[in-house]
Structure formats: C-alpha cells, structure tokens
Design an enzyme around this catalytic site. Structure first.
Site, PDB file in Angstrom:
ATOM      1  N   LYS A  27       0.839  -1.206   0.000  1.00 50.32           N
ATOM      2  CA  LYS A  27       0.000   0.000   0.000  1.00 50.32           C
ATOM      3  C   LYS A  27       0.872   1.254   0.000  1.00 50.32           C
ATOM      4  CE  LYS A  27      -3.744  -2.443   2.333  1.00 50.32           C
ATOM      5  NZ  LYS A  27      -4.471  -2.732   3.581  1.00 50.32           N
TER       6      LYS A  27
ATOM      7  N   GLN B  98      -4.851  -1.559   9.853  1.00 54.36           N
ATOM      8  CA  GLN B  98      -4.652  -2.850   9.185  1.00 54.36           C
ATOM      9  C   GLN B  98      -5.245  -3.967  10.049  1.00 54.36           C
ATOM     10  OE1 GLN B  98      -3.252  -3.254   6.071  1.00 54.36           O
ATOM     11  NE2 GLN B  98      -3.728  -5.418   6.229  1.00 54.36           N
TER      12      GLN B  98
ATOM     13  N   ASP C  66     -11.178   2.611   4.096  1.00 49.85           N
ATOM     14  CA  ASP C  66     -11.577   1.202   3.959  1.00 49.85           C
ATOM     15  C   ASP C  66     -13.104   1.047   3.978  1.00 49.85           C
ATOM     16  OD1 ASP C  66      -9.345  -0.273   3.484  1.00 49.85           O
ATOM     17  OD2 ASP C  66      -8.914  -0.725   5.587  1.00 49.85           O
TER      18      ASP C  66
END
Ligand code: NAP
Length: 279
Positions: free
Chosen positions: A44, A88, A111
């Site tokens: 990422k 994460q 997200d």
C-alpha cells in the site's frame, strides 16, 4: 477480466488527480508483527508513493492497549494533513476491532468500514466503500457486464467483501442472492448466476460445472499453498464463463488501486469539492 491492466490505468488517473489536488497523505496503523499484514502495508505504501500520495506509517507493538490504538487513530483524525486513515486488520486477538474502527473519523475511513459508511451503503447512499468491493464493480463495469435485472450471486458475507459487494450490486438493480457456509445446495445457486462473485477463502472451491455458461465470474479469493496462489474458483472455470478474473492479476491489483482512489475521494470530501453525508 484483466485487473492488472485496469488497476494500472486507475493508478495513472489517481496520479493525475493527486497532481491537481496537491499534497495528500494516507496513514496506516499496523499493530503487532503479522507477516502478511506487513507485506500488505508495504504494498500500500509503495503504491501510494508511486502516485504521489505520502504514506504515513504508524506501528504499535502487539501488546499495546486498546486506548493506545484509539489514541493513535485520534491523532491521525486530528491531523489536517492526513486524508485517509486505515487500521490494518486483523488486530491482535485481545483488541476489539469494532471499537478501533469506530474511532476512525468517517470522512477519512478509506476502507469504508466505519459504521456510518457501512450504514450509508446499506441505505443506498454509497460514500466511502471498501477498496475490494468497489474494485469488483469497477471490473464488471470495465467489461460492460450488464447488472440491471441480472441474477447476481455473491458467495461470502464478510463485512469487508461479501456484504458490501452485494449492496453495490443491489444498488445497480441486480437481483442479489447472498450465500454463505450454511447455504443449501450452493452449486445449484451459483449455476443460476449471470454474475458470480466468490469471496470465501477456499482454494478452488467453485468447480467449472458450478458456473452458468457465459456468466461473468469475479474471484476474490487468495489462497496460498505449496502449489502456488489460487482463487476460490477453479481456473478451468474460464472455459465455461463468458468473462472471469484470474488469480493473481484480477481483484488483487484492483484493491490497491481503489484504496488510492478512495484516498483521493476522502480528500475531496474533506476539501469540500464533494459533500460528505453526516447521517
Ligand atoms: P471471511 O471473512 O473469512 O468470510 C468468508 C465467507 O465465506 C463467510 O461469509 C463464510 O460463511 C463463507 N464461507 C466459508 N465457507 C463456505 C462454504 N463452504 N460455502 C459457502 N460459503 C462459505 O473472508 P473475506 O475476508 O471475505 O475474504 C474472502 C477471500 O477473499 C479470502 O481468500 C481473502 O484472502 C480474499 N480477499 C482478497 C482480497 C483481494 O484484494 N483480492 C481482499 C479481501 C479478501 P459464514 O459467514 O457462514 O461463515
């Protein structure tokens, strides 16, 4: 359906958007030292850097308290130079993921998993939606797969893939069936699908004879074994499907590209060029 090629194009478009918007930053919080998570974070960050988005790397030890995780999220929420905040997952087992996610400022939730963003999707007002689900829809659109009135079957009902994909398909007027581990006679349902999205995490579970001839099949699965990396769909399914994503080279590259696009979208929301719904 070539996710690698489409992802490369989207990354170029994002780079152009970033050049227009000025400085953008994407912050990630990694708790503990899960090997796979470290790889995802590196991918990422590299992808962000390539398009001109500054990656911010926050790392916390595995034995950190929930309050410390939330404090790290809060600091990034309050930092005006940060456009996107991503925790994460999975977090170490003794930390509450739901509370950590709920701490993210919704307008920075790249997200799309904060309850406000998930709820807006449920209400048919998609705002920030997870990178994998929007990547699935982008692939279907790129290949002109008709969605309106189509029988769409989603196998898997996770909060990060199955459910949001199902809502996005519903939004596009597909007739959506959601399947899961308790579904009876799964092959009979998948065989009726014009559009089949599989997000289960079981190596090559969907056999070629589970696929309707000519169907569009999106394989989200990523299963690593000694034999290599495989999806949830047997690659021989390509011979039956009208269009299908390969693994690797399908949904995987799309996920990273769409995360970058979500960061641009989050920046536009915060800078006022897009209106962010409060409720
Ligand atoms: P997850 O949270 O483990 O959810 C799996 C889903 O599959 C659950 O809803 C489960 O049903 C269902 N399921 C399990 N066994 C089944 C069976 N035999 N028949 C029908 N349904 C079954 O997984 P996830 O996070 O959604 O991820 C799914 C896969 O996608 C994994 O391989 C993951 O690595 C991959 N993935 C890839 C990307 C990418 O960028 N390419 C991104 C995210 C995930 P229940 O709800 O009943 O348990």
């Amino acid at each position: 359906m070539d996710g690698k090629a489409l992802a490369a194009r989207i990354r170029r478009e994002v780079a152009a958007d970033v050049a227009e918007l000025g400085e953008l930053a994407l912050a990630t919080i990694l708790v503990g030292d899960d090997a796979a998570s470290k790889i995802y974070i590196r991918l990422k960050h590299n992808a962000a850097r390539e398009v001109g988005i500054e990656p911010i790397d926050r790392r916390l030890p595995a034995d950190v308290s929930e309050a410390e995780v939330i404090a790290a999220v809060d600091e990034l929420n309050g930092d005006d130079s940060v456009d996107g905040v991503l925790v994460q997952l999975p977090l170490p087992a003794d930390l509450d993921e739901a509370r950590a996610i709920a701490a993210i400022e919704p307008v920075k939730d790249v997200d799309g998993i904060h309850p406000l963003n998930a709820g807006l999707l449920y209400l048919g007002r998609p705002t920030l939606v997870g990178a994998t689900p929007v990547g699935v829809l982008a692939l279907l659109d790129e290949y002109d797969v008709p969605l309106e009135g189509a029988n769409a079957v989603v196998v898997g009902r996770s909060d990060i893939v199955g459910k949001p994909v199902a809502h996005l398909l519903l939004e596009r007027n597909a007739t959506v069936t959601i399947c899961h581990s308790r579904t009876r006679d799964l092959p009979a349902l998948t065989r009726a699908a014009d559009v089949l999205v599989v997000a289960v995490g079981r190596d090559r579970m969907v056999k070629p004879d589970w696929i309707k001839p000519g169907a569009a099949v999106v394989d989200v699965g990523m299963n690593r074994s000694e034999e290599g990396l495989f999806g949830d769909v047997d690659p021989a399914g390509m011979e039956v499907a009208g269009a299908m994503t390969p693994v690797p080279g399908g949904v995987g590259p799309m996920t990273i590209a769409m995360l970058l696009r979500n960061t641009v979208q989050a920046a536009r929301f915060r800078r006022g060029s897009l209106a962010f719904p409060r409720a």
